[in-house]
Motif scaffolding. Sequence first.
Motif, short mmCIF file in Angstrom:
data_model
loop_
_atom_site.label_atom_id
_atom_site.label_comp_id
_atom_site.label_asym_id
_atom_site.label_seq_id
_atom_site.Cartn_x
_atom_site.Cartn_y
_atom_site.Cartn_z
N UNK A 163 10.79 32.14 -8.52
CA UNK A 163 9.63 31.83 -7.69
C UNK A 163 9.19 33.05 -6.88
N UNK A 164 7.88 33.16 -6.68
CA UNK A 164 7.31 34.11 -5.73
C UNK A 164 6.54 33.32 -4.68
N UNK A 165 6.54 33.80 -3.45
CA UNK A 165 5.84 33.12 -2.36
C UNK A 165 4.93 34.12 -1.64
N UNK A 166 3.95 33.57 -0.92
CA UNK A 166 3.11 34.39 -0.04
C UNK A 166 3.46 33.99 1.39
N UNK A 167 4.20 34.83 2.10
CA UNK A 167 4.65 34.47 3.45
C UNK A 167 3.49 34.15 4.40
N UNK A 168 3.68 33.09 5.18
CA UNK A 168 2.70 32.70 6.19
C UNK A 168 1.52 31.92 5.67
N UNK A 169 1.43 31.74 4.36
CA UNK A 169 0.26 31.07 3.78
C UNK A 169 0.19 29.59 4.14
N UNK A 170 1.31 28.99 4.55
CA UNK A 170 1.30 27.57 4.92
C UNK A 170 0.48 27.31 6.17
N UNK A 223 4.36 30.42 -6.85
CA UNK A 223 4.17 30.36 -8.28
C UNK A 223 5.27 31.16 -8.95
N UNK A 224 5.23 31.28 -10.26
CA UNK A 224 6.27 32.04 -10.96
C UNK A 224 5.70 32.60 -12.26
N UNK A 225 6.42 33.59 -12.78
CA UNK A 225 6.00 34.26 -14.01
C UNK A 225 6.93 33.86 -15.16
N UNK A 226 6.71 34.43 -16.33
CA UNK A 226 7.47 34.05 -17.51
C UNK A 226 8.89 34.59 -17.54
N UNK A 227 9.62 34.13 -18.54
CA UNK A 227 11.01 34.51 -18.73
C UNK A 227 11.10 35.60 -19.80
N UNK A 228 11.52 36.80 -19.38
CA UNK A 228 11.62 37.93 -20.30
C UNK A 228 13.03 38.11 -20.87
N UNK A 229 13.96 37.23 -20.51
CA UNK A 229 15.36 37.45 -20.85
C UNK A 229 15.81 36.62 -22.05
#
Length: 292
Positions: A163-170, A223-229
């Motif tokens: 997961x990636x987040x945008x701090x303070x966006x809430x 949100x999140x990105x794909x799995x490269x592994x």
Amino acid sequence: MQFNRTDGEFAMSFTDAEIAQYEEQGYLQGPRVLSDEQIVALQRHIDAILDGQVDFPKHLMGETVEQSRAKGQLPSVKVVNLFRHDPIFAGLLDNAAIGALAHQLMQGPVRLWEDQMIYKPSFDEQTVLAWHQDYTYWDHVGPAEMGTCWIALDDATVDNGCMHVVPGSHRWDLDYTREDVDGSDPDWLLERPGIPADADLTPVASEVAAGHCHFHHCKTFHGSFGNKTASARRSYIMHLMPGDTRRLGDNWNERQGDVEIVPVGAVLKGATYPVLKPAPSQGVVSHMTTEK
């Protein structure tokens, strides 16, 4: 975070600074909440559900691994509403560590609103989860102070789609509904009117080790990105609501719980919305007691 272990016990609580981070930034890394044995058991059970070896309502899951492979596709699956239909996942309601932490971040009694499992298969860079706010899809209950405990069942890393987040966006006041969302554009949310002109939209990766957790507010951009592994990435997600959460409207999605068990304006509670365990008075919980 206080974390001590003696003879199989965890003394577990967030510090005042960590609670302040959750309130100010809208997310917080958590400690380990599952044992190695639990992780393996849940991994195997998820694989069994996806392979059709476990009887589970079809409308609550995406395509099975077998169906996807038959189409020549990689299986990227989100299974929802698990605890209401599966005793293995229902058993996680007894996890005292999760309950203790949740009650520090939200007004009690903290109840389970929904849960889900997300499976990202190996070498599938298309398993992108668009930027979103959870509350966009929960606005038939409120106030908007709900949150999520996201638990890694495999190490969640940047390479495999953490997961990636945008701090303070809430804290941003945006005016849109779920009907407005453009599902074809993963970055749609980042371009909404109402985002402060000086806002920093730089994503922050939230890597989580297997068995550990992450909390985020229901309005935090994530949100999140794909799995490269070469390995699959599995996670179990508990969406939580404070004790004052009330029904504001009607059900709109059959994959969710039934809010119409209470009148409009009433606190959402009952057997289908179970209470998580609050912290024991001594502040010590044994992870051994959560084994099933």
